[in-house]
Design a protein around this motif. Structure first.
Motif, PDB file in Angstrom:
ATOM      1  N   LEU A 166      -8.064  10.151  -1.289  1.00 19.11           N
ATOM      2  CA  LEU A 166      -7.812   9.226  -2.390  1.00 19.11           C
ATOM      3  C   LEU A 166      -8.541   7.911  -2.176  1.00 19.11           C
ATOM      4  O   LEU A 166      -9.113   7.337  -3.118  1.00 19.11           O
ATOM      5  CB  LEU A 166      -6.308   8.983  -2.529  1.00 19.11           C
ATOM      6  CG  LEU A 166      -5.871   8.107  -3.698  1.00 19.11           C
ATOM      7  CD1 LEU A 166      -6.282   8.733  -5.015  1.00 19.11           C
ATOM      8  CD2 LEU A 166      -4.368   7.886  -3.655  1.00 19.11           C
ATOM      9  N   VAL A 209      -5.656  14.591  -6.056  1.00 19.40           N
ATOM     10  CA  VAL A 209      -6.930  13.880  -5.936  1.00 19.40           C
ATOM     11  C   VAL A 209      -8.006  14.552  -6.781  1.00 19.40           C
ATOM     12  O   VAL A 209      -8.772  13.883  -7.485  1.00 19.40           O
ATOM     13  CB  VAL A 209      -7.348  13.794  -4.455  1.00 19.40           C
ATOM     14  CG1 VAL A 209      -8.738  13.163  -4.327  1.00 19.40           C
ATOM     15  CG2 VAL A 209      -6.329  13.003  -3.659  1.00 19.40           C
ATOM     16  N   ALA A 221       0.321   9.699   6.442  1.00 19.47           N
ATOM     17  CA  ALA A 221      -0.040   9.208   5.112  1.00 19.47           C
ATOM     18  C   ALA A 221      -1.470   8.696   5.082  1.00 19.47           C
ATOM     19  O   ALA A 221      -2.197   8.900   4.099  1.00 19.47           O
ATOM     20  CB  ALA A 221       0.930   8.115   4.683  1.00 19.47           C
ATOM     21  N   ARG A 264       0.829  -1.201   0.000  1.00 18.63           N
ATOM     22  CA  ARG A 264       0.000   0.000   0.000  1.00 18.63           C
ATOM     23  C   ARG A 264       0.864   1.253   0.000  1.00 18.63           C
ATOM     24  O   ARG A 264       2.006   1.258   0.484  1.00 18.63           O
ATOM     25  CB  ARG A 264      -0.937   0.000   1.208  1.00 18.63           C
ATOM     26  CG  ARG A 264      -1.914  -1.157   1.229  1.00 18.63           C
ATOM     27  CD  ARG A 264      -2.727  -1.130   2.503  1.00 18.63           C
ATOM     28  NE  ARG A 264      -3.599   0.024   2.544  1.00 18.63           N
ATOM     29  CZ  ARG A 264      -4.830   0.050   2.042  1.00 18.63           C
ATOM     30  NH1 ARG A 264      -5.321  -1.015   1.442  1.00 18.63           N
ATOM     31  NH2 ARG A 264      -5.563   1.135   2.132  1.00 18.63           N
ATOM     32  N   LEU A 265       0.281   2.341  -0.525  1.00 15.66           N
ATOM     33  CA  LEU A 265       1.007   3.596  -0.616  1.00 15.66           C
ATOM     34  C   LEU A 265       1.397   4.121   0.764  1.00 15.66           C
ATOM     35  O   LEU A 265       2.512   4.626   0.967  1.00 15.66           O
ATOM     36  CB  LEU A 265       0.152   4.629  -1.365  1.00 15.66           C
ATOM     37  CG  LEU A 265       0.754   6.027  -1.514  1.00 15.66           C
ATOM     38  CD1 LEU A 265       2.047   5.949  -2.325  1.00 15.66           C
ATOM     39  CD2 LEU A 265      -0.239   6.964  -2.163  1.00 15.66           C
ATOM     40  N   THR A 266       0.499   3.992   1.744  1.00 16.87           N
ATOM     41  CA  THR A 266       0.805   4.484   3.091  1.00 16.87           C
ATOM     42  C   THR A 266       1.985   3.723   3.695  1.00 16.87           C
ATOM     43  O   THR A 266       2.838   4.306   4.364  1.00 16.87           O
ATOM     44  CB  THR A 266      -0.426   4.332   3.990  1.00 16.87           C
ATOM     45  OG1 THR A 266      -0.911   2.967   3.905  1.00 16.87           O
ATOM     46  CG2 THR A 266      -1.544   5.266   3.543  1.00 16.87           C
ATOM     47  N   ALA A 300      -4.058  10.342   2.698  1.00 17.51           N
ATOM     48  CA  ALA A 300      -4.560   9.483   1.626  1.00 17.51           C
ATOM     49  C   ALA A 300      -6.054   9.209   1.742  1.00 17.51           C
ATOM     50  O   ALA A 300      -6.619   8.529   0.876  1.00 17.51           O
ATOM     51  CB  ALA A 300      -3.800   8.157   1.614  1.00 17.51           C
ATOM     52  N   ARG A 301      -6.680   9.721   2.789  1.00 16.21           N
ATOM     53  CA  ARG A 301      -8.107   9.450   2.967  1.00 16.21           C
ATOM     54  C   ARG A 301      -8.949   9.953   1.793  1.00 16.21           C
ATOM     55  O   ARG A 301      -9.832   9.238   1.319  1.00 16.21           O
ATOM     56  CB  ARG A 301      -8.582  10.081   4.280  1.00 16.21           C
ATOM     57  CG  ARG A 301     -10.008   9.689   4.658  1.00 16.21           C
ATOM     58  CD  ARG A 301     -10.318  10.197   6.055  1.00 16.21           C
ATOM     59  NE  ARG A 301      -9.396   9.619   7.026  1.00 16.21           N
ATOM     60  CZ  ARG A 301      -9.235  10.085   8.263  1.00 16.21           C
ATOM     61  NH1 ARG A 301      -9.938  11.143   8.654  1.00 16.21           N
ATOM     62  NH2 ARG A 301      -8.388   9.512   9.082  1.00 16.21           N
TER      63      ARG A 301
END
Length: 491
Positions: A189, A218, A182, A2-4, A186-187
């Motif tokens: 997104l 986003v 993050a 995952r990105l986070t 990222a929420r």
């Protein structure tokens, strides 16, 4: 991954490296400051003890009594305080205070003119060499000063350990903080992904509803998804429209061709009958067959052109000189109808933005309608409209004209007067092209009061007008019961 998680790992690696790099610079700066302070102390002691060192060198050169020499040595060592002293001359070396062992190799006096570090076993020293030169008696030697570097090295080592400890502690802390940040960042997104995952253009008309988050990436991604979905909807609508047009074309052709085909079959049966017709009767049957064939061909051509108008795209529109188009249509009309008398009058700017093929079809059908259904000379004229916003084509004849009660249906498909040799689609094509070009098509009495029909086709100058084409449902829509309007909004 995952990105986070990737962001957390990257920060957990980068931050300690940055701390270590900053710590290395800090250690170098601390070491330089420590050495600078020690070197300043060495120089200060060198300046203080140099006179006594010269006196000791003279005493050694004059070979004075041991008592005098020892007194000089005590005075020298007393002035040196915590700094080690070593005076070397031709007659020997005198040492005192903390300094490396005699077995340690000293640097050349010239190399130690500025304080340098000397490693002697497990301990290091800062060393300074000061040249000594006496005139009476003539003698030369070197004054060596030594300062233990233990405290400075201990301080540097302590700073190094603290930097390493901070770097190790920041790794998990920075990683956790980066992961939490993050996740929060990222929420938007994740919310966008969740909303986009629930969209199925094949089963639902729901589309992406996005409220700007203030995160450019986003918001740009959401805009791109909305654009893609809009293009999908547009293409799906065009595909559905094309299928509907194809079905309507098939149904209209099947319905309209049935009667002429049956008539042609009867005529063929008559020709193939026993006894076969001869003379005038045969010629009449053959003429009926030719007329039926012409009608079928004309009907198919008209239906195809009507379908093309319903499917035309915006890139087919281009600047068109309506005067040149009218002259070309009149030349072709005179070739097909040598007896036709057509007068053309044009004035003013006649360039419009149009679909050339469709506009030519409309002009051809207006002229042919006037020749076939009217009588006498045909008058065609091009003028700007009174407000200058459009080009007006008028076509007049001297026939029976169009009754007021039928004028609201004259431009609908398959509407023709009894006994008409036409297909009922010629004027429908005129109405369709007026609608496509955001114009109007009307029929009135002649302005001079004479008998005949007066058709008016207005095509706007579209330099700054609405997007084309406009209405495109002439083959699929049911013929209206009310007068046809030519200003529908584009679908």
């Amino acid at each position: 991954m995952r990105l986070t998680t990737r962001i957390a790992l990257a920060v957990a690696v980068v931050v300690p490296l940055l701390v270590a790099g900053s710590g290395w610079i800090l250690v170098r700066l601390v070491g330089r400051d420590v050495h600078t302070a020690a070197d300043a102390h060495l120089r200060e002691r060198a300046a203080a003890v140099r006179p006594e060192a010269l006196s000791l060198l003279r005493a050694m050169a004059n070979d004075r009594p041991a008592g005098v020499e020892q007194a000089r040595q005590r005075k020298l060592f007393a002035d040196a305080l915590d700094v080690g002293i070593r005076v070397s001359g031709p007659q020997g070396t005198v040492t005192g205070g903390p300094q490396p062992a005699a077995s340690a190799t000293l640097p050349a006096p010239g190399a130690a003119a500025r304080p340098v570090t000397l490693a002697a076993g497990k301990q290091s020293w800062r060393v300074l060499a000061v040249p000594l030169s006496a005139v009476r008696p003539a003698a030369s030697g070197t004054l060596w000063l030594f300062s233990a570097d233990t405290a400075g090295q201990r301080q540097i080592a302590q700073v190094r350990r603290r930097v390493l400890t901070v770097a190790l502690l920041t790794a998990p802390v920075a990683g956790l903080a980066a992961w939490l940040a993050a996740v929060r960042l990222a929420r938007p997104l994740l919310d966008l992904r969740r909303r986009a995952a629930g969209i199925d253009p094949r089963t639902s008309a729901a589309r992406l509803d996005h409220t700007r988050t203030g995160v450019p990436e986003v918001d740009d991604l959401a805009g791109t998804l909305q654009t893609v979905l809009a293009r999908y909807d547009e293409q799906a609508a065009r595909t559905a429209e094309a299928l509907a047009t194809a079905r309507s074309f098939s149904a209209a052709a099947s319905h309209e061709l049935r009667t002429p085909l049956m008539s042609m079959r009867i005529n063929l049966d008559v020709l193939d009958g026993d006894p076969a017709p001869e003379g005038a009767e045969r010629a009449e049957v053959v003429a009926d067959l030719k007329a039926g064939h012409e009608r079928l061909l004309g009907l198919l051509v008209m239906l195809r052109t009507l379908a093309q108008g319903d499917l035309v795209e915006a890139d087919a529109f281009a600047p068109v000189d309506l005067a040149e188009l009218l002259d070309s249509a009149v030349r072709d009309l005179r070739r097909d109808h040598p007896a036709a008398r057509v007068a053309v009058d044009t004035s003013g700017p006649c360039v419009v933005r149009a679909w050339p093929q469709g506009l030519r079809s409309a002009v051809d059908n207006l002229l042919t309608n006037a020749v076939v259904h009217g009588s006498g000379p045909v008058e065609a004229a091009l003028r700007p409209t009174p407000d200058g916003a459009a080009v007006r084509l008028t076509v007049g004849d001297h026939g029976p004209g169009v009754p007021p009660a039928a004028r609201h249906t004259v431009f609908t498909r398959f509407r023709r007067r009894p006994g008409s040799p036409g297909s009922g689609l010629g004027l429908a094509l005129v109405g369709q092209q007026a609608a496509l070009h955001s114009g109007t098509a009307t029929v009135t009495d002649r302005p001079d009061g004479a008998a005949g029909a007066w058709f008016v086709l207005d095509i706007p100058h579209m330099d700054q007008g609405p997007a084309l084409p406009r209405q495109r449902d002439w083959l699929t829509a049911e013929p209206p019961a009310a007068p046809q309007g030519f200003h529908k909004d584009p679908f």
